[in-house]
Design a protein around this motif. Structure first.
Motif, PDB file in Angstrom:
ATOM      1  N   ALA A 262      -8.682 -34.859  67.123  1.00 18.15           N
ATOM      2  CA  ALA A 262      -7.578 -35.758  67.421  1.00 18.15           C
ATOM      3  C   ALA A 262      -7.864 -36.469  68.738  1.00 18.15           C
ATOM      4  O   ALA A 262      -8.564 -35.940  69.601  1.00 18.15           O
ATOM      5  CB  ALA A 262      -6.276 -34.966  67.517  1.00 18.15           C
ATOM      6  N   VAL A 263      -7.329 -37.673  68.871  1.00 11.77           N
ATOM      7  CA  VAL A 263      -7.595 -38.486  70.054  1.00 11.77           C
ATOM      8  C   VAL A 263      -6.283 -38.875  70.725  1.00 11.77           C
ATOM      9  O   VAL A 263      -5.341 -39.319  70.064  1.00 11.77           O
ATOM     10  CB  VAL A 263      -8.371 -39.770  69.683  1.00 11.77           C
ATOM     11  N   VAL A 264      -6.223 -38.699  72.052  1.00 15.05           N
ATOM     12  CA  VAL A 264      -5.099 -39.158  72.860  1.00 15.05           C
ATOM     13  C   VAL A 264      -5.646 -39.976  74.019  1.00 15.05           C
ATOM     14  O   VAL A 264      -6.841 -39.932  74.312  1.00 15.05           O
ATOM     15  CB  VAL A 264      -4.260 -37.973  73.400  1.00 15.05           C
ATOM     16  N   ALA A 265      -4.784 -40.725  74.666  1.00 16.16           N
ATOM     17  CA  ALA A 265      -5.202 -41.482  75.844  1.00 16.16           C
ATOM     18  C   ALA A 265      -5.644 -40.521  76.939  1.00 16.16           C
ATOM     19  O   ALA A 265      -5.159 -39.386  77.038  1.00 16.16           O
ATOM     20  CB  ALA A 265      -4.059 -42.361  76.339  1.00 16.16           C
ATOM     21  N   LYS A 266      -6.566 -40.959  77.771  1.00 15.45           N
ATOM     22  CA  LYS A 266      -7.115 -40.115  78.830  1.00 15.45           C
ATOM     23  C   LYS A 266      -5.996 -39.568  79.708  1.00 15.45           C
ATOM     24  O   LYS A 266      -5.150 -40.314  80.213  1.00 15.45           O
ATOM     25  CB  LYS A 266      -8.101 -40.922  79.687  1.00 15.45           C
ATOM     26  N   GLY A 267      -5.991 -38.252  79.879  1.00 16.84           N
ATOM     27  CA  GLY A 267      -5.017 -37.626  80.754  1.00 16.84           C
ATOM     28  C   GLY A 267      -3.635 -37.429  80.162  1.00 16.84           C
ATOM     29  O   GLY A 267      -2.727 -36.948  80.853  1.00 16.84           O
ATOM     30  N   SER A 268      -3.450 -37.746  78.901  1.00 19.94           N
ATOM     31  CA  SER A 268      -2.130 -37.603  78.278  1.00 19.94           C
ATOM     32  C   SER A 268      -1.719 -36.133  78.208  1.00 19.94           C
ATOM     33  O   SER A 268      -2.509 -35.273  77.810  1.00 19.94           O
ATOM     34  CB  SER A 268      -2.147 -38.188  76.870  1.00 19.94           C
ATOM     35  N   PRO A 269      -0.462 -35.803  78.562  1.00 23.08           N
ATOM     36  CA  PRO A 269       0.012 -34.420  78.433  1.00 23.08           C
ATOM     37  C   PRO A 269       0.057 -33.959  76.985  1.00 23.08           C
ATOM     38  O   PRO A 269       0.127 -32.757  76.716  1.00 23.08           O
ATOM     39  CB  PRO A 269       1.417 -34.470  79.046  1.00 23.08           C
TER      40      PRO A 269
END
Length: 313
Positions: A262-269
């Protein structure tokens, strides 16, 4: 050949003939894999983990939902429905379980290709992509990966493997289809350069927007092979009956260990919430049921990880 694959290939063929070769720019998906799941609802059912829900970003809790982006053509993980709104596959089933576990709805949105997925997450248009998407160091500069599968990259070829492809080294002078913007495209283009350096004919790289169009190129004779992840190629080979087979299995084919997630924006909680959610799905057996149902047991991980892409040096 199944009706599902016939329909997918027919659509892909129409796109090629029209000269467009694109998915719809954006299609809203209906819910969190609630339609036609591969795993039964009882096996996906989860008890709300309030601690995970409490850790979700405030805007997510306020909206009561997460928007997960996909390109809809990565079976058996992501399979877009013929209605243009639903998503099935292993990723859709995993999203159904995740949404119950963390206590918010997961809505699926289909866009045109991997670059649109990653740029949309970076821009904040989408909360995440459940994926799985290939984890590479260069992609980690703008994104964080919650890796939940391991993958291998091989070839789908006509039955009998008429071009005798046993690894990527055998592709000089051949026509190889790939998905545009993916890691396989980069690797096969590097191989084309290697062929020239070895004074051999270069690989003729054919880049397409989606998996069905890429596999259609092989079935129609426009390409000698499709170079992609083993999981979707295994799906396509099975659905094609006696027309295709896998080649180059058990070989590195230009890749180090390959993790996808899975991919989230950099630094996303959201990253650490997903890590702990996947840990729970693995521990309670849901993850194993989903992976087994979709023929992905060999791709399973014992535990999820963050940014597992191998580093050189």
């Amino acid at each position: 050949m199944s009706k599902r694959i016939v329909a997918a290939l027919a659509v892909a063929g129409a796109l090629v003939v029209s000269g467009c070769g694109k998915n719809p720019s954006e299609v809203d998906g209906g819910g969190s894999g609630s339609k036609a799941s591969g795993v039964g609802a009882a096996d996906l059912k989860q008890t709300l983990n309030q601690k995970l829900n409490d850790r979700l970003p405030a805007k997510v809790k306020s909206a009561g939902k997460l928007i997960s982006v996909n390109n809809g053509s990565f079976p058996p993980y992501e399979i877009a429905g013929s209605d243009g709104r639903s998503l099935t596959g292993a990723a859709a089933d995993m999203a159904t379980a995740l949404s119950q576990l963390i206590g918010v709805k997961i809505e699926h949105v289909t866009v045109d290709g991997l670059p649109s997925e990653l740029s949309g997450i970076k821009a904040g248009r989408y909360d995440f992509a459940i994926g799985p998407i290939g984890d590479f160091p260069e992609r980690e500069t703008a994104n964080d990966f919650v890796d939940w599968v391991r993958e291998f990259v091989v070839f789908a070829v006509p039955k009998g493997n008429p071009k005798h492809i046993s690894s990527i080294a055998d592709t000089c002078g051949l026509k190889i289809s790939v998905m545009a913007g993916g890691s396989a495209e980069d690797v096969i283009k590097k191989q084309a350069q290697t062929c020239v350096q070895q004074k051999k004919p270069a690989v003729q790289v054919q880049s397409y927007k989606d998996q069905p169009t890429s596999i259609l190129a092989v079935r129609s004779g426009r390409a000698d092979a499709f170079f992609s992840s083993q999981a979707p190629l295994t799906y396509f080979v099975k659905e094609a009956g006696n027309a295709l087979e896998l080649a180059g299995t058990g070989k590195a084919n230009g890749f180090d260990d390959l993790f996808q997630g899975a991919v989230v924006a950099k630094g996303s909680p959201l990253r650490d919430v997903l890590v702990d959610a996947f840990k729970e799905l693995i521990a309670n057996g849901t993850y194993g049921k989903v992976m087994t149902k979709w023929g992905l047991s060999a791709n399973s991980l014992d535990k999820p990880g963050v940014n597992l892409a191998p580093r050189k040096g």
